[in-house]
Design an enzyme around this catalytic site. Structure first.
Site, PDB file in Angstrom:
ATOM      1  CG  ASP A 116      -4.603  -1.807   0.629  1.00 57.90           C
ATOM      2  OD1 ASP A 116      -3.952  -2.832   0.336  1.00 57.90           O
ATOM      3  OD2 ASP A 116      -4.584  -1.307   1.774  1.00 57.90           O
TER       4      ASP A 116
ATOM      5  CD  GLU B  91      -1.144   0.087   3.746  1.00 59.13           C
ATOM      6  OE1 GLU B  91      -0.734   0.611   4.787  1.00 59.13           O
ATOM      7  OE2 GLU B  91      -2.226  -0.489   3.657  1.00 59.13           O
TER       8      GLU B  91
END
Length: 434
Positions: free
Chosen positions: A183, A120
């Protein structure tokens, strides 16, 4: 969660210390920050944005479709603030890592003695490098260095070459059992599309093709055929902050694949159900939700198959805190009224609970509006609300207060800093999509 605060507003500089192995090049670059949106944007005969046409920081080439802008600072003042905050963030977090890949860079994982980086952080770092080109003359070098590490550590080795192993130990080995993270890979794919628009794809890296490779791998690994995301090992479980509608729309444009239209529709329906049935009159959403195929509901705490396995999986906490940014940015870029309504409910509660004072926003909430902690104000919680407050003119004072709070309480530590800096780009008029 300790945080080194660095006020980036006004005339103050970003005084973060240079991290061990970090980058402190002090690049300032030159731009014409504060320029009005251009009416002539390089496009093909069919209206598509042209690859490699560039997007200098501060140029504001693309006007927003909707939303309310900050009025407490001029565009030039906001640009100067962002430059200082970006430089402070970069000095603290960008680290050369030749032991993972020659010429490689990572966004370090806070001050952890064991974890080097997570996907991420790599994705958000790639996005920031793409947007800040024009201010940072080395942005492309850093972007390519981040991407080298992304591809050097694929999820499950050769089985998922276009997805990244979600966590790396300090010595570069896998720290996440080879798993990819939704993500991280979503942001990596968008960063590659943004790089294609910024620099073109005829250099050392074919950004457009690499983006498509990752987008197709996300579809294969993280999605059901009906467009729902699956963000956890258990079936029909998702993380609300993975609902990145602007990404889905960009992926449809890049690939022509209708599944990304379905992704928008399915995830909107899930959010509407969560707000109506589990946070009525408040509008909060949980970190994780289960039963996305039937009746979406908050994930139970301490169940690692239906969340992170923490007691707060069903609360608005350090995953869902990203939602106002993810949802607000999509409304600003598209004018989708459904996104406005979802975000308006959520931000409306936060404004009422805090009395319009960003420093009074709690560090997490139960979905019934009960605060989890008010011991300190977390940049990672407050930062994304800045983007969410752009969806309605009734939030104007709150929006201005949020801008001032974030600029005066900017932290250079990982996660909080990115969740402040990227919403600041949106609120200043500097966000764009490929």
């Amino acid at each position: 969660m300790a945080a080194a605060l660095t006020g980036c507003g006004g005339g103050g500089g970003g005084g973060a210390e240079v991290a061990d192995g970090g980058i402190g090049d002090g690049a300032t670059g030159t731009t014409t920050g504060g320029a009005a949106p251009s009416t002539s944007n390089p496009r093909s005969s069919s209206g598509e944005l042209l690859s490699g046409t560039g997007y200098a920081f501060g140029s504001r080439l693309d006007a927003y479709a909707a939303g309310t802008l900050v009025t407490v600072a001029s565009p030039q003042q906001m640009d100067d603030t962002i430059r200082r905050c970006y430089d402070a963030w970069k000095r603290e977090n960008l680290v050369r890592t030749d032991n993972i890949a020659p010429g490689g860079y990572v966004i370090k994982f806070a001050n952890s003695p064991t974890v080097r980086t997570v996907s991420e952080g790599m994705g958000m770092g790639m996005i920031l490098m793409s947007v800040m080109a024009g201010h940072d003359p080395n942005a492309r070098t850093y972007f390519d260095g981040l991407f080298k590490v992304v591809r050097a550590r694929p999820a499950y080795g050769p089985r998922q070459p276009a997805l990244m192993d979600w966590r790396l130990w300090m010595d570069g080995r896998s720290g996440g059992d080879g798993w990819p993270a939704t993500d991280g890979d979503l942001d990596i794919a968008l960063g590659l599309l943004m790089a294609d628009r910024q620099w073109g794809s005829d250099g050392q890296v074919n950004y457009k093709q690499e983006a498509i490779n990752t987008i197709n791998a996300i579809k294969e690994w993280f999605m059901y055929p009906d467009g729902r995301l699956r963000g956890r090992p258990s079936e029909n479980t998702s993380r609300t902050s993975d609902f990145m509608f602007g990404h889905f729309r960009a992926f449809k444009k890049a690939t022509g694949d209708a599944i990304w239209d379905a992704a928008v529709e399915k995830q909107i329906a899930i959010l509407q159900a969560l707000q109506a049935n589990h946070s009525p009159g408040i509008g909060l959403v949980p970190d994780f939700c289960k039963d996305t195929n039937t009746s979406p509901a908050p994930s139970p705490g301490r169940n690692p198959g239906v969340g992170d396995g923490t007691v707060t999986d069903g609360d608005y906490f350090f995953n869902a805190c990203r939602c106002p940014w993810r949802y607000g940015s999509d409304y600003v870029m598209t004018g989708d009224e459904r996104m406005r309504e979802i975000c308006r409910k959520l931000v409306g509660f936060l404004q009422a609970d805090s009395g319009g004072n960003p420093g009074s926003i709690a560090t997490g909430y139960k979905l019934n509006g009960t605060a989890i902690s008010r011991a300190y104000s977390a940049g990672g919680i407050v930062g994304p609300v800045l983007a969410g407050a752009m969806v309605d003119p009734s939030f104007q004072t709150f929006l201005n207060n949020l801008w001032s709070w974030n600029t005066n309480n900017f932290t250079t530590h990982y996660y909080d800093s990115e969740l402040q800096l990227i919403p600041m780009l949106l609120a200043s008029g500097n966000w764009w999509t490929p």
